[in-house]
Structures are given as C-alpha cells and as structure tokens.
Motif scaffolding. Structure first.
Motif, PDB file in Angstrom:
ATOM      1  N   ARG A 107      42.855  35.964  45.339  1.00 22.82           N
ATOM      2  CA  ARG A 107      42.661  36.947  44.276  1.00 22.82           C
ATOM      3  C   ARG A 107      41.854  38.121  44.350  1.00 22.82           C
TER       4      ARG A 107
ATOM      5  N   VAL B 184      49.551  34.334  45.943  1.00 16.37           N
ATOM      6  CA  VAL B 184      48.552  33.654  45.065  1.00 16.37           C
ATOM      7  C   VAL B 184      49.396  32.309  44.437  1.00 16.37           C
TER       8      VAL B 184
ATOM      9  N   ILE C  41      44.157  40.898  42.067  1.00 12.89           N
ATOM     10  CA  ILE C  41      45.092  40.598  41.084  1.00 12.89           C
ATOM     11  C   ILE C  41      44.719  40.974  39.750  1.00 12.89           C
ATOM     12  N   ASP C  42      43.489  41.070  39.658  1.00 13.59           N
ATOM     13  CA  ASP C  42      43.095  41.673  38.319  1.00 13.59           C
ATOM     14  C   ASP C  42      43.630  43.121  37.943  1.00 13.59           C
TER      15      ASP C  42
ATOM     16  N   ASP D   6      40.340  31.896  45.061  1.00 14.88           N
ATOM     17  CA  ASP D   6      39.480  32.949  44.506  1.00 14.88           C
ATOM     18  C   ASP D   6      39.378  33.975  45.573  1.00 14.88           C
TER      19      ASP D   6
END
Length: 413
Positions: A220, A196, A225-226, A217
């Motif tokens: 991710r 990222v 990634i969250d 996006d």
C-alpha cells in the motif's frame, strides 16, 4: 402515292410578296440587325411606334426608329436572354394597351439578326391567359431564386465553419488530450489496485492472515494507495467533463451545419442558441476578447433556430475581428413590448459613416483577400428580414460598435 410525295418543296414567294403579306397581318413584325438596321417593320409596328394617329402612342415613339424604340421597351436582359437561349417572350405596355412580344435571335455570317413579333392582348380570355403564364413564370423564377438563396446560405455557413476548423479542432483536441492522459494514469492506478487486491486474497487463503499484514502495508505504501483513492474520483470527473465537452462541440457543429431546408418555425430559447454558437467559435475569441453575458429573461421565440445561429456567429466573429489586440465583447438580451432583442457590443475600431451604408451589401468586406466572403452581414440581414425583424447599428470610430437584433416573439400570421 406515298406520304412523303404529298410534301412538295416550292420556291419561296419573291420578297415584295412577303412584305405585302407582312403588311396585311394583324400581328406586328419587326426584323432588324444588332446594329439597329431595320429590314422589316410592318404597318402594325408602325402604328405602335406612333406613325398611325389611331394608336395614341405617337408621343412615346416620335422621332425613334423601330429598333431603337423596341430596345427602350424591352427589359435590360431581354436581348442577352435571346442571345443565350435563342428567344425571349414577355408582355410590355405600349400606350394604354399591353402587347405580347416574342423575340427571336439568329446569327448569320458573324452578324446577329432579331425577329420581334407583337400581338395585342384583346379580351378577357387573352388577359387571363397572359396573367396565368406570367404567374407560372414568376413562380418558377421565385423557386429558382429561393433555391439559390438556400445554397448561398448553406455555402456561407460551411465557409464559416471552414474558417473555424483549426480552432474547433483545437477545442476538441484539448479535452481529448487530457482524457487520453487520464486513461494512462487510470491504467497505472488499476495495476496498483489489483496488486493490493491480490495481496489481500493471498492473506485470506493463508493459515495465518495476520502474518501478511506487514507485506500488505508495504505494498500500500509503495503504490501510494491513499493518493490513488483520493485522485481517482477527480481523474474520472475530469475525463467525464472532457468527453461531455467534445460531445457538446460535435452536437453544436451538427446543429449549426444543418441545412435548414426542411426546418420549420418553432418556439426556441434564444439563449441556448447563443451558448451553442459561442461554444463553436470560442477558440477564435478567447485569445482576443473577454466575453461578457448580460442575459435578461426571454420568452420562447418563434424562429428558425439554425438560421439565427448563423447570424450570431457572423456578428460574434465580426466583433472579434474588429478588436485589434485585446478587448471586450458583451452579449445582451432583453424584451421590449412584443419583441425581443439581442445585442452584440465590441470595443473594436468602430465603423466609419461612409462604410455603414455598404456593410450589408453582398460581397462587401473590409477584411484581407481570402479571409472573408463578404456575405456574412448580407445574409444576416436577409435572415432577420425573413423573421420580420431588423438590425440596428450604433458605431463610433475608435470606440466600438453595437449591433442589435430586434425580433418579434410571435411571427405575424
């Protein structure tokens, strides 16, 4: 004339002459065989035996031959000591006087011969000399005994750790295992995060950074990634906790296995020692018992902490072994006047009244062969005795047992 020529070998005087000389000397001479046959017993020995009215010991020696009389006077290990080392010496009471005895042993043609020499202690100088010699011998015996006790204490300590080795290894392997697993996850997380970061760097260098936003996006989303941002702090916290647990176990093992030879009396928090010991043996207890803590407010106690930790371990392990399948071990502490107490209660099988009289005897154990040394409670008793405390036992067969340690807060001066 040379020096060697001044020494002339001459035949010994005939036996009657030697016997006559023995009769004239003031020291007692007694020569006898192991079977009790007496070869020589001079006048001084006969006087001591009670055959002379002036000695005052006639009643004690009446009807006994000299060899049997001497055997009754000597300590139980004197003859054995003479057999092993060739000699023994000591002071013995004969009538109203003290007599110094030197005992020598010689084996000839398969038969043992003993020569006992007696000398009465006369005057203040003789008494002081004898007392000084006895004091020196007692001090040497005390030092040997003290050294043996320290070795026995350390041996029992190492035996306890040896029996717990598999459990301690398991307690260490568990946190090491999930730390290792977490490091694998961390490696994957870092690879995703670097991907990222590289995408953002390309966007910053591009003429139109906004055109790369869809690609970023997508990256991710693909690498989640969250989720990584939420899981990473938890993963690090678990790893830190695992490493701290391993560090704590190793530290507690090091403290427990410390020899204690140079350990000095110090003011200690007993609860810290209890927690340290529980931490070491927890794997041995957790599958059989629920552990309850009912700790009171304790002052700092003057003690030898390493030795008290061994007492805690012995009593906790015994409590665990007393529970057949599943039960409860309760550890309580409190203050009672100038003393503190530590109590270990289990819901095991209890101890029968006839065994209670023997549980503190050295080498006595009810465990199967190979699973115990029989020294745990004996050593625990001597440690508490050294601390000027006591061990109380309350046990009901079929219900359980409670061992209570009572210790002074300050050692008597």
């Amino acid at each position: 004339m040379t020096l060697s020529s001044t020494f002339v070998t001459a035949p010994l005087p005939p036996q009657p002459v030697l016997l006559a000389l023995f009769e004239r000397i003031n020291e007692g001479v007694l020569l006898f065989r192991e079977d009790g046959t007496v070869a020589v017993a001079n006048a001084t020995v006969r006087a001591m035996l009670g055959q002379a009215e002036t000695d005052g010991d006639a009643e004690a020696g009446s009807g006994l031959d000299p060899a049997k009389w001497l055997r009754q006077l000597l300590p139980p290990d004197a003859l054995e000591h003479a057999r092993q080392h060739g000699h023994w010496n000591g002071s013995l009471p004969v009538g109203e006087r003290m007599v110094i005895v030197h005992l020598y042993e010689q084996e000839d043609a398969g038969r043992r011969h003993y020569l006992a020499l007696f000398r009465r202690i006369e005057g203040q100088e003789d008494y002081e000399r004898e007392l000084q010699q006895r004091h020196a011998e007692l001090r040497q015996a005390y030092l040997r005994l003290n050294g043996t006790q320290e070795k026995l204490l350390q041996s029992e300590k190492m035996a306890s750790i040896g029996q717990l080795a598999a459990g301690v290894a398991h307690e260490i392997n568990n946190p090491i295992g999930y730390v290792h697993s977490n490091l694998g996850s961390l490696q994957e997380y870092l690879r995703s995060l670097f991907t990222v970061i590289e995408a953002y760097e390309r966007a910053l260098r591009a003429p139109d950074p906004k055109a790369l936003i869809p690609e970023i996006d997508d990256i991710r989303t693909r690498f989640d990634i969250d989720f990584i941002s939420r899981d990473l702090p938890q993963l690090m916290a678990e790893s830190r906790e695992g490493i701290e647990r391993v560090t704590r176990i190793v530290r507690d093992l090091k403290d427990f296995s410390y020899s204690g030879r140079d350990e000095s009396w110090k003011l200690v928090d007993l609860h810290a020692g209890l927690e340290s010991t529980i931490n070491i043996i927890w794997n041995e207890l957790k599958y059989k018992a629920e552990l309850k803590r009912e700790f009171g407010q304790l002052p700092l106690v003057e003690c030898l902490p390493s030795e008290l930790n061994q007492v805690y371990m012995n009593l906790l392990l015994n409590a665990g072994h007393a529970i057949a399948e599943r039960g409860t071990i309760t550890v309580r502490t409190g203050v009672e006047g100038e003393n503190v107490w530590v109590e270990f209660e289990d819901t095991g099988g209890g101890i029968s009244p006839e065994l209670r009289q023997r549980i503190f005897d050295p080498f006595f154990t009810t465990k199967p062969v190979g699973s115990g040394t029989g020294l745990g409670l004996s050593i625990s008793y001597s440690i508490i005795n050294k601390h000027h405390g006591r061990i109380d036992l309350d046990s009901t067969p079929g219900v359980g047992s409670t061992f209570r340690l009572v210790l002074p807060i300050k050692q008597p001066r």
